[in-house]
Design a protein around this motif. Structure first.
Motif, mmCIF file in Angstrom:
data_model
loop_
_atom_site.group_PDB
_atom_site.id
_atom_site.type_symbol
_atom_site.label_atom_id
_atom_site.label_comp_id
_atom_site.label_asym_id
_atom_site.label_seq_id
_atom_site.Cartn_x
_atom_site.Cartn_y
_atom_site.Cartn_z
ATOM 1 N N PHE A 1 27.375 101.385 6.510
ATOM 2 C CA PHE A 1 26.493 101.081 7.641
ATOM 3 C C PHE A 1 25.309 100.311 7.080
ATOM 4 C CE2 PHE A 1 22.640 102.817 9.961
ATOM 5 C CZ PHE A 1 22.701 101.891 10.981
ATOM 6 N N SER B 1 16.103 101.680 17.977
ATOM 7 C CA SER B 1 16.213 103.091 18.336
ATOM 8 C C SER B 1 14.880 103.597 18.892
ATOM 9 C CB SER B 1 16.578 103.933 17.104
ATOM 10 O OG SER B 1 17.900 103.704 16.694
ATOM 11 N N HIS C 1 26.297 99.414 16.287
ATOM 12 C CA HIS C 1 26.035 99.496 14.843
ATOM 13 C C HIS C 1 27.302 99.067 14.117
ATOM 14 C CE1 HIS C 1 22.458 102.481 15.286
ATOM 15 N NE2 HIS C 1 22.064 101.219 15.261
ATOM 16 N N ASN C 2 27.109 98.360 13.001
ATOM 17 C CA ASN C 2 28.253 97.690 12.391
ATOM 18 C C ASN C 2 29.349 98.664 11.975
ATOM 19 O OD1 ASN C 2 26.457 98.495 10.123
ATOM 20 N ND2 ASN C 2 28.060 97.534 8.899
ATOM 21 N N LEU D 1 22.737 93.652 18.703
ATOM 22 C CA LEU D 1 23.282 94.301 17.510
ATOM 23 C C LEU D 1 24.675 93.769 17.189
ATOM 24 C CD1 LEU D 1 22.142 97.986 18.098
ATOM 25 C CD2 LEU D 1 21.718 96.667 16.019
ATOM 26 N N LEU E 1 21.639 98.232 8.194
ATOM 27 C CA LEU E 1 20.646 97.850 9.196
ATOM 28 C C LEU E 1 19.287 97.778 8.503
ATOM 29 C CD1 LEU E 1 20.392 97.258 12.284
ATOM 30 C CD2 LEU E 1 19.707 99.635 12.573
ATOM 31 N N ASP F 1 23.719 96.208 23.958
ATOM 32 C CA ASP F 1 23.926 96.200 22.509
ATOM 33 C C ASP F 1 24.427 94.858 21.978
ATOM 34 O OD1 ASP F 1 22.915 98.663 21.850
ATOM 35 O OD2 ASP F 1 24.737 99.379 20.866
ATOM 36 N N ALA G 1 20.807 103.558 20.182
ATOM 37 C CA ALA G 1 20.867 102.103 20.358
ATOM 38 C C ALA G 1 20.673 101.839 21.847
ATOM 39 C CB ALA G 1 22.202 101.545 19.876
#
Ligand SMILES: [Fe+2]
Length: 209
Positions: free
Chosen positions: A14, A162, A66-67, A93, A16, A90, A129
């Motif tokens: 993950f 967030s 989120h990836n 993202l 970010l 989203d 998110a």
């Protein structure tokens, strides 16, 4: 009932805000012998496609962008023909991970997805998110919570996009109002129930995460 909930755990990272962390993700497969939906195509399209087998994949639902939850979604869609569904909040993202490939359709609060005769209602639960969603299947007494609610508390809200008060509002209004026996299938780690988590809401608010 022939509808069942299947599950695999895939591993990856993950990333970010300039950091990268190793993570294990839960990938949920709901359906029967003929058709399924996948919730969160994480890390390993080959492993997920193998678990789907020769069944029709009717949707690849992203609980958020989120990836670690979406990195294998385009590859799985290309292999199976299943459309990728994401809440539009989203998209910023999503574009960080897949700038060249948009989702195929939007998820909206209250939308009902049907697979193998089972209904899953989309609950927009922002906070972890902006476009985070949960999927509620009353006939299975099941909630698929992504990173909004875990065994032990809310998803993380310390990084970009967030907001802690928002996730608390989402959990209080949309999730803790569900029947106590609802089994919560999370994006990482253990399964829990609404009844096991509900008494701890004030503790989470007091500790601030
Ligand atoms: Fe996440």
């Amino acid at each position: 009932m022939t509808v069942r909930i299947e599950h695999l755990v895939t591993s990856g990272t993950f990333s970010l805000d300039g950091g990268t962390w190793d993570v294990d993700n839960n990938v949920w497969i709901i359906g029967d012998d003929h058709e399924v939906i996948v919730i969160d195509a994480a890390h390993d399209a080959d492993a997920i496609a193998e678990a789907v087998g020769d069944r029709r994949l009717t949707a690849i639902v992203c609980t958020h962008a989120h990836n670690d939850h979406i990195d294998a979604a385009p590859a799985l869609a290309a292999r199976t023909g299943g459309p990728v569904l994401l809440h539009p909040d989203d998209l910023p993202l999503w574009k960080q991970t897949h700038p060249e490939r948009a989702p195929d359709a939007e998820l909206a609060d209250g939308q009902v997805l049907t697979v193998a005769g089972i209904e899953l209602t989309v609950l927009h639960t922002p906070g972890h998110a902006p476009g985070a969603v949960c999927l509620y299947a009353p006939a299975l007494s099941a909630l698929f919570s992504g990173d909004t609610l875990f065994a032990g508390g809310p998803g993380a809200t310390g990084r970009s996009y967030s907001h802690f008060p928002t996730i608390i509002e989402s959990i209080r209004e949309r999730l803790l109002s569900l029947p106590e026996g609802t089994v919560v299938h999370t994006g990482h780690g253990d399964t829990t129930t609404i009844g096991a988590e509900a008494p701890h809401l004030q503790d989470w608010i007091d500790r601030g995460h």
